[in-house]
Design a protein around this motif. Structure first.
Motif, PDB file in Angstrom:
ATOM      1  N   ALA A 198      -7.289   0.347  -4.399  1.00 43.16           N
ATOM      2  CA  ALA A 198      -7.684   0.271  -5.802  1.00 43.16           C
ATOM      3  C   ALA A 198      -8.673  -0.860  -6.108  1.00 43.16           C
ATOM      4  O   ALA A 198      -9.596  -0.666  -6.912  1.00 43.16           O
ATOM      5  CB  ALA A 198      -6.452   0.144  -6.682  1.00 43.16           C
ATOM      6  N   PHE A 222      -2.782   7.455  -6.336  1.00 46.89           N
ATOM      7  CA  PHE A 222      -4.173   7.153  -6.006  1.00 46.89           C
ATOM      8  C   PHE A 222      -4.632   8.189  -4.987  1.00 46.89           C
ATOM      9  O   PHE A 222      -3.953   8.442  -3.984  1.00 46.89           O
ATOM     10  CB  PHE A 222      -4.280   5.746  -5.403  1.00 46.89           C
ATOM     11  N   PHE A 259      -2.418   2.605  -3.055  1.00 48.16           N
ATOM     12  CA  PHE A 259      -3.050   2.086  -4.268  1.00 48.16           C
ATOM     13  C   PHE A 259      -3.428   0.613  -4.068  1.00 48.16           C
ATOM     14  O   PHE A 259      -4.554   0.193  -4.358  1.00 48.16           O
ATOM     15  CB  PHE A 259      -2.098   2.240  -5.468  1.00 48.16           C
TER      16      PHE A 259
END
Lengths: 979, 304
Positions: free
Chosen positions: A339, A709, A335
């Motif tokens: 992200a 994720f 993540f």
């Protein structure tokens, strides 16, 4: 008194000349095969005492002790008040009506070998002696007067209803020859379309042995959405809640707990409730489950993920989530790397010095990302009181790692983006650490035991584009409900199409498109319906082959009923009882009514005919491990598995002085593991994932961890935040897309009843007596607005057509939503064939031209005369309305699920001339709706990051070789399928 | 010219009457002979009659003497045995002896074999012991055809037995004595069981009665057996503060049945036959009154 005398005299006068009737005996009844029903003689043996079993919830029930199953004696109830004993061979089997595989005990008369009844099997670890109504009703199905008893071959036009009885030998030869011809030409010409399989490996092995990409499941109209959501987290696609030990049971609708896995789950939920667990149910409908819940959240369909994320956000914000578990098992490091820059992602906080890349920083990001999901927002979108959401959050917060959560169909299969419902639901499991824990939620493969057969054929090298076309690289699984649309677009054709205990025209949306496909002999060249009972699709088949119900077939099956593992053995109980009595049976159809067969033997024999000399390389997989060159028998097949592939079974059998097959024939089940918690923590030597320096089993995702994720979604063309993270996606029936001010409503067409299973139960009289109609549920406020009362006829118009049904006015449904059960509305096209008159309506099909099709009900359900006196006692007429015909197809662009919820563009009281059960559809609109949804996809041939058709790590029921995953050359022929 | 006055029926004429009624009530679910059906309803639809039959007897009020006379309402216990003993094996049917058809068929057989006195005695002592209570309860069900059939059976039996004149007969079968559910430990479940027992409360409170009361008061009736539904009605009435209204609803049923029985005593049967049922209905009203009083006291105390 004068009036009384006059009345009596008039009555008697009218009877003048009538002779008294004294002998009221009727004709002897016969069974479905025309044989006399059992007759029994007085036996000199008294019944034995029953064994009392105390259940975990404190209740008790009694069963025949297993030591007496070979010769069980009961009084003949029909002989009452005389005391006549009947002798039974009690043969265990497992139910075939839903996927729970509950244990049944068949009471087979030792004199006649007729089955007297089915009751529960007390030694079955999943059902523990208990059954829902569907189990005992197997008896109805076996002795159904309208049963198909012999192989039938079409002699008129498809759908004309003209059949001739043929021998199994002729049918096998014809079908086997056509399969051989197809296989010689191509590897995508044979298609096996299955409803619920009811077994765990056998047929898949057969298809693999044929060397074709031939498996086509019904999953896309069932569990695809839920599967996708769970798979993106774990790599496994089904949950297995440990209800019995939970502190909070969180259910998205009542689907499983009152429908699919009703019996094994409901009994464990009640145990937990008696122990103080809280039940929270989200469902726009006041189901039986919702009515027994501590909190009922009647969410507007599609808002579930927002509500779930609001609770996630609450736990994150208050730091009451299981921080250690998340740190240990979630791919938070991915993540942090991936992200930033995600389209639509809320602004992430700046890391403090030294904080970058740490879990502390991830925690801050997590709080920021999910901060927009507040209780206020959830209450507004879901249209439920905020207090109920807060109450639910507090229960979850207090439950520790004992949250058993479940969703299967319902919201996950109802909405565009429904796969995010299961993903956000499992987010709560992840945040609380209740993953595979006692009282938590496991994955199905941890609690389901699938044994290995004696020889496994290698994976095939083929890719059937009618199953998994490029548009849906993540589909769970084959896009089977779009088959007619694909055929309409000339995407392919089918040489041999098997429908196996499946009724695609009736159960799928857009049934008139199916009607066209089934009638098209150019594209669907040969259709074989393997079915225990008549159904609407079988009517349009070339062969209708009678297959057995539970108690008439061999299968091995396991199911994730609780946090343990077991295996169940379905058996042809009359055959077993006959063999116990020393009678030789070569094929199961010799013991079943008429010539009803079982698929397990059928597949062996037809595969033998497909490749009689072994030159195709198919036959070798169907030959006996004991007798080279000869086809395998059922005894050989199953005994090998029980000897070699079920840990603990050989020892257990030896302890009883039995071999493994004898043990399974005696008990019908075996418990492999009593409990199985947190298997992902198991240390392994290789593979798996390294956690804090130790290599552990982990999960089946690319990272080996729980993937908050999803790099996969990002890499395959879905980089936005609403895809890469557990998020909310606006449903196609969100409040903003239903113009209630213009009279539009949301049609929830797929809720379950605990007593019926689609095609399988339409010949079970007991079940139909309980539930036979599917009126439209409507809230009182909507009914007042429309001027309708319970029982009035309602015209419901969808995107592609309309149907007429009765309305049921209730407070138990959310205003603006109407709902119908999807089990009912069966029909037949001939009065004396094609379905039971008490369970189906007699109908006419009308092709109005220009794509407009209609179904008219000629006669509703009615009583009829057969050997079964109950058929003349049918007291109901309304057998429901076939609403699915009017549903446009809604393939979700990610999961491929058919999003069942429908926009009802007009709902009004029916006008004179509009008849109950009438359905009209414009199939031109069908294709328009289909194309609108196809346009939402991001196809693999445009977005695949590696030139493959589908991420290899994602499940498929049958995986081809890796090479088959390669996309074909642009504009070139699909080489793989042509091999 | 006026119609001829009907002559008094003879035993020979009565026999096919009993037999026809027995046939209707036994075979109703499997189909009614059209000729017979048309005696009661010229436009009778066979499917509708089957449907009504199930509603009337399978789902409604069981046509068994035991359901009315026994404390446990069960077929096969003492009443069934007692009636069976009186019938011997002459019924010519596989039905339990306490089924109305078995009894009507038995009388037809006695009349055919010219056992007039035995036939009349059986009618008086057995059939009329429960048929008035059964008929009165059935008259409130939405099954017009079967109401008419049972009413005709009552007409025939009472006319046959000359039952309006007491004194010349032996005592009919009596409903069992059932203690009132008003002990220290009695709860709503006990009261519901008691109310579900015709031998206790004097009438058969059917599912339809329970549903009707619940519907008027908007109270849940739940699912399950009849006693369970009565209990659910009472329990939900307590939960929703409507116990007084619910007891009023039940009392209204009992009063209607009481009135109907007293009417029968003027036209069909002597008072000695209906007296046990009227007495039990009075007891039922007393129990319901006690329950209602308790509800009122609770309401008053909660207001304090």
């Amino acid at each position: 008194m004068t009036d009384l005398a006059s009345s009596v005299a008039n009555f008697l006068g009218s009877l003048f000349g009538r002779k008294p009737e004294h002998n009221t005996d009727s004709e002897e009844p016969t069974n479905a095969g025309g044989q006399a029903l059992p007759g029994f003689s007085t036996a000199p043996v008294d019944p034995k005492d029953l064994t009392t079993v105390e259940h975990p919830d404190g209740r008790m029930s009694t069963y025949p002790p297993s030591s007496a199953w070979n010769d069980w004696v009961e009084w003949d109830s029909k002989a009452w008040p005389q005391r006549k004993a009947r002798h039974y061979s009690l043969v265990p089997t497992i139910c075939f009506n839903c996927e729970s595989a509950c244990g049944l005990l068949a009471y087979v008369d030792k004199k006649t070998f007729e089955i007297r009844k089915f009751e529960g099997n007390p030694v079955h670890p999943g059902s523990r002696g208990r059954n829902c109504a569907k189990g005992p009703a197997t008896h109805n199905q076996i002795y159904d007067p309208e049963r198909i008893l012999y192989p039938l071959k079409r002699v008129g036009k498809r759908g004309e209803g003209k059949w001739e009885r043929v021998s199994w030998d002729d049918a096998l030869e014809d079908i086997g020859t056509r399969m051989r011809e197809s296989r010689n030409k191509r590897r995508d010409g044979i298609m096996y379309h299955v409803g619920r399989p009811g077994e765990d490996h056998y047929t898949n092995r057969c298809i693999t042995a044929w060397g074709v990409d031939g498996h086509n499941s019904h999953t896309n109209i069932c569990s695809a959405g839920a599967r996708a959501g769970y798979a993106f987290w774990t790599g496994m696609d089904r949950p297995s809640p440990d209800h019995a030990n939970a502190r909070v049971i969180l259910l998205i609708s009542s689907h499983l707990e009152t429908g699919h896995y009703f019996n094994p789950h409901a009994q464990r939920i009640i145990e937990a409730k008696l122990d103080g667990a809280k039940i929270i149910t989200m469902d726009p409908r006041l189901s039986n489950t919702a009515s027994r819940s501590d909190v009922w959240l009647p969410t507007w369909p599609g808002s579930e993920s927002t509500l779930l994320l609001s609770i996630c956000s609450y736990l994150i914000r208050r730091r009451t989530y299981n921080r250690e578990f998340v740190k240990r098992w979630v791919n938070w490091d991915e993540f942090l790397k991936m992200a930033p820059g995600t389209p639509g992602m809320p602004e992430l906080p700046e890391p403090e010095p030294g904080e970058e890349g740490t879990f502390d920083y991830f925690e801050k990001c997590l709080e920021a990302v999910y901060a927009p999901f507040t209780f206020e927002r959830a209450a507004q979108e879901a249209q439920v009181p905020i207090e109920r959401i807060e109450e639910s959050a507090r229960y979850i917060e207090a439950a520790g790692d004992k949250i058993a959560a479940h969703t299967w169909r319902a919201a996950s299969i109802g909405n565009l983006g429904g796969w995010q419902v299961s993903r956000t639901l499992f987010f709560l499991n992840v945040l609380t650490g209740s993953v595979g824990t006692k009282g938590g939620t496991s994955m199905n493969s941890w609690n389901k035991f699938v044994p290995k057969p004696f020889k496994q054929p290698p994976a095939f090298n083929a890719w059937n584009m009618l199953h998994l076309p490029h548009e849906w690289p993540f589909a769970f699984f084959e896009m089977s409900f779009l088959l007619p649309h694909f055929l309409e677009e000339d995407r392919g054709e089918i040489d041999v199409y098997f429908t196996r205990v499946y009724n695609p025209m009736w159960i799928n949306p857009d049934g008139f498109m199916w009607l066209g496909a089934l009638q098209d002999e150019q594209k669907m060249k040969f259709h074989v319906a393997l079915t225990p009972t008549w159904n609407e699709s079988a009517w349009f088949a070339d062969y209708v082959l009678p297959m057995g119900h539970s108690g008439e077939r061999h299968d091995v099956m396991s199911q994730e009923t609780h946090a343990g593992q077991w295996i169940g053995f379905r058996q042809p109980v009359r055959r077993v009882a006959m063999e116990r009595a020393g009678k030789k049976v070569n094929f199961t159809y010799e013991a079943n009514p008429g010539e009803v067969w079982e698929e397990a033997e059928f597949w062996v024999e037809v595969s033998g005919r497909m490749d009689p000399d072994g030159s195709l390389g198919v036959r070798q997989w169907f030959e006996s491990p004991e007798r080279p060159g000869e086809l395998v028998s059922q005894d050989e097949y199953w005994k090998w598995i029980f000897d070699h592939s079920v840990p603990g079974l050989p020892k257990a059998a030896e302890n009883e002085g039995l071999d493994t097959l004898q043990y399974m024939r005696k008990y019908g089940c075996f418990e492999v593991k009593a409990t199985n918690y947190t298997p992902y923590e198991k240390e392994v030597d290789s593979g798996g994932v390294e956690i804090e320096g130790v290599r552990r089993e982990g999960f089946k995702t690319p990272s080996g961890k729980l993937e908050l994720f999803s790099p996969t979604l990002r890499d395959w063309g879905w980089p936005e935040v609403e895809y890469v993270l557990p998020w909310t996606i606006e449903s196609h029936v969100s409040p903003g897309r239903i113009a209630r001010d213009k009279g539009e409503m949301l049609l929830l067409p797929n809720f379950r009843l605990p007593t019926l299973i689609h095609t399988r139960s339409a010949n079970a009289k007991w079940l139909y007596e309980i539930s036979h109609a599917n009126p439209v549920w409507m809230h009182t406020s909507d009914a007042t607005r429309l001027g309708v009362e319970t029982g009035d006829l309602l015209r419901v118009e969808t995107e592609i057509g309309y149907f007429i049904d009765k309305v049921w006015v209730t407070e138990g449904i959310k205003p603006g939503v109407i709902a119908m059960s999807h089990h009912l509305g069966r029909w037949r096209l001939k009065d004396n064939m094609g379905g039971s008159p008490g369970m189906t309506a007699l109908a006419e099909l009308e092709d109005r031209g220009e794509g407009e099709q209609a179904l008219h009900i000629v006669k509703q359900g009615s009583a009829w005369e057969t050997f079964d006196p109950d058929t003349s006692r049918i007291w109901w007429k309304d057998v429901g309305v076939h609403q699915n015909l009017t549903h446009g197809v809604h393939p979700d662009p990610i999961s491929g699920a058919h999003c069942w919820l429908q926009r009802a563009v007009s709902v009004r009281k029916a006008k004179p001339g509009e008849k109950h059960g009438d359905v009209v559809v414009d199939t031109k609109k069908s294709m328009k709706v289909y194309r609108e949804w196809v346009a939402m996809t991001r196809p693999a041939d445009k977005h695949s990051p590696d030139g493959t058709r589908r991420p290899y790590w994602l499940k498929r029921p049958l995986k081809p070789v890796r090479e088959a995953y390669n996309l074909p050359e642009p504009d070139g022929p699909d080489e793989k399928a042509a091999q | 010219m006026g119609a001829a006055r009907p002559t008094a029926p003879t035993d020979a004429a009565r026999a096919p009457g009993y037999d026809a009624l027995a046939s209707l009530l036994e075979h109703g679910a499997r189909g009614v002979e059209p000729d017979l059906a048309r005696l009661f309803d010229p436009s009778a639809d066979p499917g509708e009659l089957r449907s009504q039959y199930v509603a009337a007897f399978d789902l409604g009020i069981p046509p068994y003497a035991s359901a009315f006379l026994e404390a446990d309402r069960c077929v096969g216990s003492a009443v069934t045995a007692a009636i069976g003993d009186r019938m011997g094996n002459g019924a010519g049917t596989e039905l339990a002896a306490c089924h109305i058809s078995a009894q009507l068929r038995h009388v037809a057989g006695l009349l055919v074999s010219e056992q007039s006195e035995a036939a009349a005695l059986f009618v008086h002592d057995v059939i009329l012991a429960w048929l008035p209570a059964f008929s009165v309860a059935l008259q409130e069900q939405a099954v017009p055809f079967w109401r008419a059939v049972v009413r005709q059976a009552l007409d025939l039996a009472s006319d046959h037995a000359g039952a309006t004149a007491p004194g010349q007969w032996s005592a009919p079968l009596q409903p069992a004595e059932v203690a009132k559910p008003l002990g220290e430990t009695s709860g709503l479940a006990d009261i519901a069981q008691w109310l579900a027992t015709p031998a206790a409360v004097g009438t058969f409170i059917s599912d339809r009665d329970v549903v009707a009361i619940g519907r008027v008061l908007e109270l849940p009736r739940g699912f399950g057996s009849r006693p369970q539904r009565i209990e659910t009605l009472l329990r939900s009435a307590v939960d929703y503060g409507a116990l007084s209204a619910a007891t009023d609803g039940i009392a209204a049923v009992l009063k209607r049945r009481r009135g109907a029985l007293l009417e029968l005593s003027k036209t069909h049967v002597h008072m000695g036959i209906v007296a046990p049922w009227v007495q039990r209905l009075d007891t039922g009203l007393e129990v319901i009154g006690t329950l209602a009083e308790a509800a009122r006291r609770k309401d008053e105390s909660s207001e304090d």
